[in-house]
Design an enzyme around this catalytic site. Structure first.
Site, mmCIF file in Angstrom:
data_model
loop_
_atom_site.group_PDB
_atom_site.id
_atom_site.type_symbol
_atom_site.label_atom_id
_atom_site.label_comp_id
_atom_site.label_asym_id
_atom_site.label_seq_id
_atom_site.Cartn_x
_atom_site.Cartn_y
_atom_site.Cartn_z
ATOM 1 N N GLU A 204 0.886 -1.177 0.000
ATOM 2 C CA GLU A 204 0.000 0.000 0.000
ATOM 3 C C GLU A 204 0.914 1.214 0.000
ATOM 4 O O GLU A 204 1.404 1.632 1.054
ATOM 5 C CB GLU A 204 -0.891 -0.032 1.246
ATOM 6 C CG GLU A 204 -1.817 -1.240 1.321
ATOM 7 C CD GLU A 204 -3.002 -1.141 0.367
ATOM 8 O OE1 GLU A 204 -3.353 -0.021 -0.031
ATOM 9 O OE2 GLU A 204 -3.558 -2.193 0.000
ATOM 10 N N CYS A 238 -2.097 9.578 2.395
ATOM 11 C CA CYS A 238 -1.644 8.981 1.127
ATOM 12 C C CYS A 238 -2.541 9.361 -0.029
ATOM 13 O O CYS A 238 -2.088 9.495 -1.155
ATOM 14 C CB CYS A 238 -1.585 7.461 1.268
ATOM 15 S SG CYS A 238 -3.135 6.739 1.803
#
Ligand code: NAD
Length: 451
Positions: A204, A238
């Site tokens: 991720e 993110c």
């Protein structure tokens, strides 16, 4: 670490009833300690909005855990699959099975949720888990260890604390799966280390998530959503919008709309409890360096540019050149470049020439534009007319593509990522398979040719 892993590897998968009980206890324990979580994260950040922690750490973790508890019985059931007619009445099924010991490596920006959400998936699938929280948020890391020790025994979940040397050692363990959340460069190291044992990875990662604004989409509406998504956690997200592409004719109006939205969201920034700080001086320095090669006239700073106690104000940047560090690196902070283009096609080309983003944001009310962007861009996710909330949808896989990551989790995707989906074939008593086995003589040969 190695001895602990060997010990855990010898033990059987956690049974389904116990998985549910553990997840329920985990949810209760998180609720019980939510104030401690808020305090620990805020101290690690030198200040983090308590509302942001409640939403992005506590609420989303609990939602994910509850979703797993609710769906676990359905997910663990073997799925009957079609068997080839030549083998009738034999049966085929896919049987989910725990992988063994899963490693979870977390970053500092959402240090609690990015441990708890992968943990929910790993436990749901019956795994034992080793966790390495980020060394940049040491108080939260210790609290995670304490909270998990109240719920799990050390052979179910084992938390390892320490610096990058420990993280490196952790990623070299012969784990059965690693779910790593962090930067793209470190993701490459993790994958190289994991390759040694052929440990599968879910990566991720980060990157630059663009925002595209269509020509007649209301700018005040877009600005409100972008401000909400970009300056949540001071841009240290993110999936935060990394830069905006807007038509040249609308750039000035967009800068105005963003300024006005910012002033409404944070009326008194210097005393604002809901504006989070930059994690540490090193990251603050990195962010100021991103501004170093820009002209002063390019900076639009509704609250000035001065940083106090790691609180860096929101800064808009008018048309930075593509070669600047600001446009080359993931920003991961409260700076937002606005790039002007002459058409949606030019914006599309700009995005396509760069690494595949974790998220792409589109503000448009035109079906034709939505269809075009949806089909012609490749990103981990696409969010239309809103920012950040795609993360909170358990029904959607969360993950990147290309440089922004590999694999996904959340909901059933997490369960599957942490399971081996074992193919099982059940031979029926009626068995004519000998027809396809040696010796292939006479009539057997004829049958094979016919088949
Ligand atoms: P990072 O890559 O520096 O660190 C992440 C983890 O890796 C930490 O636990 C750290 O201990 C470990 N680590 C660091 N160097 C290592 C090495 N050489 N060997 C082994 N392990 C090592 O990331 P960060 O600064 O903590 O987090 C920010 C990054 O994470 C950003 O790029 C952001 O986009 C990304 N991120 C992605 C997601 C997502 O879900 N896709 C979520 C949050 C953050």
């Amino acid at each position: 670490m190695k001895t602990q892993l060997q010990k855990m590897k010898q033990l059987p998968a956690i049974d389904v009833g116990q998985r549910k009980q553990l997840l329920k206890t985990l949810a209760r324990t998180i609720k019980k300690h939510k104030k401690r979580v808020i305090t620990a994260i805020s101290n690690d950040f030198s200040h983090r909005s308590s509302h942001e922690t409640l939403l992005a750490e506590i609420m989303v973790s609990l939602e994910e855990i509850h979703h797993n508890i609710k769906n676990l019985n359905a997910w663990v059931k073997p799925q009957i699959r079609h068997s080839n007619w030549k083998f009738y009445p034999s049966k085929c099924a896919i049987v989910p099975q725990a992988l063994g010991v899963v490693g979870i490596m977390a970053p500092w920006n959402y240090p609690f949720n990015l441990v708890m959400a992968p943990l929910a998936a790993a436990i749901s699938a019956g795994n034992r888990v080793m966790i390495k929280p980020s060394e940049m948020t040491p108080l939260t890391a210790q609290l995670i260890k304490d909270i998990l020790a109240e719920v799990f025994d050390d052979e179910q979940v084992h938390v390892v604390l320490g610096d990058v040397t420990v993280a490196s050692e952790f990623s070299q363990l012969p784990l059965d799966h690693i779910l790593f959340t962090g930067s793209t460069p470190v993701g490459k190291i993790i994958m190289r280390n994991a390759a040694e044992h052929l440990t599968p990875v879910t990566l991720e990662l980060g990157g630059k998530s663009p925002v595209l604004i269509d020509e007649n989409y209301p700018l005040d509406k877009a600005a409100k959503s972008i401000v909400g998504g970009k300056w949540f956690n001071a841009g240290q997200t993110c999936i935060a919008p990394d830069y905006i592409l807007v038509h040249e004719n609308r750039k000035a109006a967009l800068l105005k709309a963003l300024t006005s939205s910012l002033q409404k969201a944070y009326p008194e920034l210097s005393r604002e409890k809901d504006y989070s700080h930059i994690i540490n001086p090193a990251h603050h320095h990195r962010l100021t360096q991103l501004l170093a090669d820009l002209d002063a006239q390019q900076l639009v700073a509704p609250f000035g540019t001065e940083t106090r106690n790691q609180m860096m104000p929101p800064i808009l940047v008018d048309n930075p050149a593509p070669e600047t560090a600001l446009m080359q690196q993931e920003i991961f902070g409260p700076i937002l470049p606005i790039i002007s283009v002459h058409s949606m096609d030019e914006a599309l080309q700009f995005v396509k020439q760069r690494a595949r983003p974790l998220t792409l944001y589109l503000f448009s009310n035109r079906q034709s534009t939505i269809q075009k962007i949806q089909s012609q861009t490749l990103s981990g996710s696409l969010a239309i007319n809103e920012t950040l909330v795609q993360f909170a949808q358990e029904g959607l896989p969360f993950g990147g593509v290309g440089a922004s990551g590999m694999g996904s989790y959340h909901g059933i995707q997490g369960f599957r990522a942490m399971s081996h989906m074992k193919s099982v074939y059940y031979q029926s008593r009626l068995n004519v398979n000998f027809l396809a086995r040696a010796p292939f003589k006479n009539w057997k040969e004829k049958i094979i040719k016919w088949l």
